[in-house]
Design an enzyme around this catalytic site. Structure first.
Site, PDB file in Angstrom:
ATOM      1  N   ASP A 102       0.902  -1.142   0.000  1.00  0.00           N
ATOM      2  CA  ASP A 102       0.000   0.000   0.000  1.00  0.00           C
ATOM      3  C   ASP A 102       0.945   1.196   0.000  1.00  0.00           C
ATOM      4  O   ASP A 102       1.596   1.462   1.015  1.00  0.00           O
ATOM      5  CB  ASP A 102      -0.880   0.021   1.254  1.00  0.00           C
ATOM      6  CG  ASP A 102      -1.859   1.192   1.213  1.00  0.00           C
ATOM      7  OD1 ASP A 102      -1.414   2.318   0.918  1.00  0.00           O
ATOM      8  OD2 ASP A 102      -3.051   0.988   1.464  1.00  0.00           O
ATOM      9  N   HIS A 103       1.063   1.871  -1.127  1.00  0.00           N
ATOM     10  CA  HIS A 103       2.171   2.821  -1.242  1.00  0.00           C
ATOM     11  C   HIS A 103       2.035   3.992  -0.262  1.00  0.00           C
ATOM     12  O   HIS A 103       3.007   4.673   0.014  1.00  0.00           O
ATOM     13  CB  HIS A 103       2.358   3.298  -2.682  1.00  0.00           C
ATOM     14  CG  HIS A 103       1.385   4.328  -3.158  1.00  0.00           C
ATOM     15  ND1 HIS A 103       0.125   4.014  -3.585  1.00  0.00           N
ATOM     16  CD2 HIS A 103       1.489   5.671  -3.277  1.00  0.00           C
ATOM     17  CE1 HIS A 103      -0.495   5.126  -3.935  1.00  0.00           C
ATOM     18  NE2 HIS A 103       0.308   6.150  -3.769  1.00  0.00           N
ATOM     19  N   HIS A 111      -5.817   2.929   1.309  1.00  0.00           N
ATOM     20  CA  HIS A 111      -4.996   4.041   1.795  1.00  0.00           C
ATOM     21  C   HIS A 111      -5.601   4.738   3.022  1.00  0.00           C
ATOM     22  O   HIS A 111      -4.923   4.959   4.023  1.00  0.00           O
ATOM     23  CB  HIS A 111      -4.778   5.083   0.692  1.00  0.00           C
ATOM     24  CG  HIS A 111      -4.229   4.523  -0.582  1.00  0.00           C
ATOM     25  ND1 HIS A 111      -3.296   3.515  -0.600  1.00  0.00           N
ATOM     26  CD2 HIS A 111      -4.471   4.818  -1.881  1.00  0.00           C
ATOM     27  CE1 HIS A 111      -2.985   3.234  -1.856  1.00  0.00           C
ATOM     28  NE2 HIS A 111      -3.690   3.998  -2.658  1.00  0.00           N
TER      29      HIS A 111
HETATM   30  C1  BG6 Z   1      -3.791   4.870  -6.156  1.00  0.00           C
HETATM   31  C2  BG6 Z   1      -5.184   5.006  -6.714  1.00  0.00           C
HETATM   32  O1  BG6 Z   1      -3.689   3.757  -5.321  1.00  0.00           O
HETATM   33  O2  BG6 Z   1      -3.454   6.045  -5.443  1.00  0.00           O
HETATM   34  C3  BG6 Z   1      -5.304   6.242  -7.582  1.00  0.00           C
HETATM   35  O3  BG6 Z   1      -5.507   3.840  -7.461  1.00  0.00           O
HETATM   36  C4  BG6 Z   1      -4.818   7.452  -6.840  1.00  0.00           C
HETATM   37  O4  BG6 Z   1      -6.638   6.412  -8.025  1.00  0.00           O
HETATM   38  C5  BG6 Z   1      -3.464   7.226  -6.217  1.00  0.00           C
HETATM   39  O5  BG6 Z   1      -4.760   8.529  -7.768  1.00  0.00           O
HETATM   40  C6  BG6 Z   1      -3.054   8.376  -5.326  1.00  0.00           C
HETATM   41  O6  BG6 Z   1      -1.732   8.239  -4.916  1.00  0.00           O
HETATM   42  P1  BG6 Z   1      -0.829   9.491  -4.571  1.00  0.00           P
HETATM   43  O7  BG6 Z   1       0.455   8.891  -4.102  1.00  0.00           O
HETATM   44  O8  BG6 Z   1      -0.699  10.291  -5.819  1.00  0.00           O
HETATM   45  O9  BG6 Z   1      -1.555  10.243  -3.500  1.00  0.00           O
END
Ligand code: BG6
Length: 478
Positions: free
Chosen positions: A172-173, A235
């Site tokens: 989960d980044h 997230h």
């Molecule tokens: C992803 C979603 O996991 O996270 C996207 O699938 C979203 O829809 C993105 O835009 C947002 O990530 P970050 O790091 O740009 O906030």
């Protein structure tokens, strides 16, 4: 600190995620000296391509998505020398023996499944049957990790047939973002916050992940998913867990993940009146959600706001408000802890209402502010004013602090180090689906249609009302 020598195989090595995130991230780690000279990266995909062709593609991806970190001349060539390619057939026999021949016995072995989840089982099985996986090998998988509880359980079961839980790294980044980890440092590294971190002192908590982008280009995936599955189930719930969890005994994978799991399991079902769904409308010169999703009758939400409760001793009575959406006013991710009013104002009612507010900003301008009440300077009597103690990292720690590694960079290095702390365990993912499934099923059952909202706004009016009704207010998206 350099990591051990490793062989990293990227299945889906020619795909979007590899080009945008994984390969540029690895390059930046190489530039910073963390990736050892003996590391090897092997792209694996269906396309017929040789090492040279793949290196060209990788170089292009790095030029396009590399992000401005300065690297010395010649570094790109040195990095590319570490990169190779093998065409494999995920559902057949082709390429697997060749791929095996590339792997070394004395290096950490990691396999990144940057492919559709429908291929996880096929690849996992072949990694074993062709003898590529060892008991120390790691696999990395990406969201979407299932579409609901049943599919997530099936995926977990598939992976579990071939790999132990300690070998599986579910990304989960958001957990790789610098400030998200800082959240734990702030909570558990200071004496100041933790004693107040409970329902007795905290009025409510807000978590906002606002984006300015729409779903253009990803419409076909997104329309089957929606903001609840795409953002909240993973997230936002992970952020909620880190805010709400009990202090783990140690900063170790299972100690942290056990505490997160307890939070998810303590979540009450959400009252349908406490959720607002939205869908963005067309704006001047650009289409709305339905055009972007190429589905004129879509009832998928591009925005969700909800109120929920963590039913345990620490949080009984303190609501958590979560909100996320596309095409909003600004790109902001923020966690806001609003403390209660002081029990008695010695300055009288005229001094107004003042509260401590801790805002933890994940992006952009990573940092924290704490609103503190002080006397307004000047001779005008005891007038009070709230001023932010600003802990923007770039200001406090110098410009290098603003140059934080991208989430993927950190997480991939954690895979090589064998540290699962910032990865989701199978039971966490399942528990999160068990909480979101009834919400989504309720919408379907009631045939609910999302509320339209203007592109560039803060979402539908009803989302503002969700807090107004409780005598509270969202922090502005800015
Ligand atoms: C992803 C979603 O996991 O996270 C996207 O699938 C979203 O829809 C993105 O835009 C947002 O990530 P970050 O790091 O740009 O906030």
């Amino acid at each position: 600190i350099p990591v051990d020598p490793f062989d990293l195989v990227i299945f889906g090595g020619t795909g979007d995620l590899a080009r945008r995130k994984i390969l540029p991230g690895l390059f930046r780690r190489y530039c910073s000296g963390q990736m050892p000279e003996t590391a090897q990266i092997v792209g694996a995909a269906r396309s017929d391509m040789d090492d040279a062709g793949y290196r060209e593609m990788v170089a292009e991806a790095i030029r396009e998505f590399g992000g401005g970190r300065a690297c010395e001349d010649g570094t790109l060539d040195a990095f590319l020398a570490r990169v190779g390619y093998v065409a494999v057939d995920a559902k057949g026999e082709g390429g697997w023996a060749d791929l095996k021949g590339r792997l070394r016995d004395d290096a950490v072995r990691a396999f990144y499944f940057s492919v559709a989840p429908s291929l996880f089982g096929d690849i996992a099985e072949r990694l074993q049957s062709f003898g590529l996986a060892t008991p120390a090998s790691r696999i990395v998988v990406e969201k979407p990790f299932g579409n609901d509880l049943a599919t997530a359980q099936a995926l977990n079961a598939t992976l579990a047939r071939h790999f132990d839980e300690h070998q599986i790294y579910r990304i989960d980044h958001y957990l790789g973002k610098e400030t998200v980890q800082n959240l734990m440092a702030v909570r558990f590294g200071n004496m100041l916050f933790e004693p107040l971190w409970n329902a007795q002192y905290v009025d409510h908590i807000q978590i906002t992940v606002a984006e300015t982008v729409g779903v253009g280009g990803r419409g076909s995936y997104y329309d089957k998913s929606g903001a609840m599955r795409d953002m909240v189930q993973n997230h936002l719930m992970q952020l909620l867990c880190l805010i709400a969890m009990e202090p783990p005994a140690r900063f170790e994978p299972d100690a942290v993940r056990d505490e997160k799991l307890k939070v998810i399991r303590a979540l009450d079902p959400v009252d349908p009146h406490h959720i607002v769904r939205g869908q963005y409308e067309a704006s001047a010169g650009d289409g709305g959600y339905r055009e972007h999703a190429e589905n004129p009758r879509s009832t998928t939400e591009s925005f969700v706001a909800l109120k929920c409760h963590v039913s345990n001793w620490r949080w009984a009575g303190t609501p958590f408000y979560l909100r996320t959406g596309k095409r909003l006013r600004a790109r902001t991710s923020e966690i806001v802890v609003v403390f209660k009013d002081a029990p008695h104002s010695i300055f009288g009612a005229e001094s107004g209402r003042h509260r401590n507010v801790l805002a933890i900003r994940l992006q952009p301008n990573e940092g924290m502010t704490l609103d503190v009440t002080i006397k307004e300077p000047g001779p005008g009597g005891m007038r009070l004013v709230d001023v932010p103690l600003d802990m923007t990292f770039a200001k406090a720690l110098g410009p290098e602090a603003a140059d934080v590694p991208d989430a993927y960079e950190r997480l991939i290095m954690d895979v090589i180090r064998g540290n699962q702390t910032l990865f989701m365990r199978g039971d966490e993912v399942e528990a999160a689906w068990a909480w979101t499934d009834p919400i989504i099923a309720g919408w379907q059952k009631r045939g609910e249609v999302p509320k339209p909202y203007e592109s560039g706004s803060s979402g539908p009016e009803d989302a503002l009302m969700l807090m107004h009704r409780d005598g509270r207010k969202w922090r502005d998206i800015r």
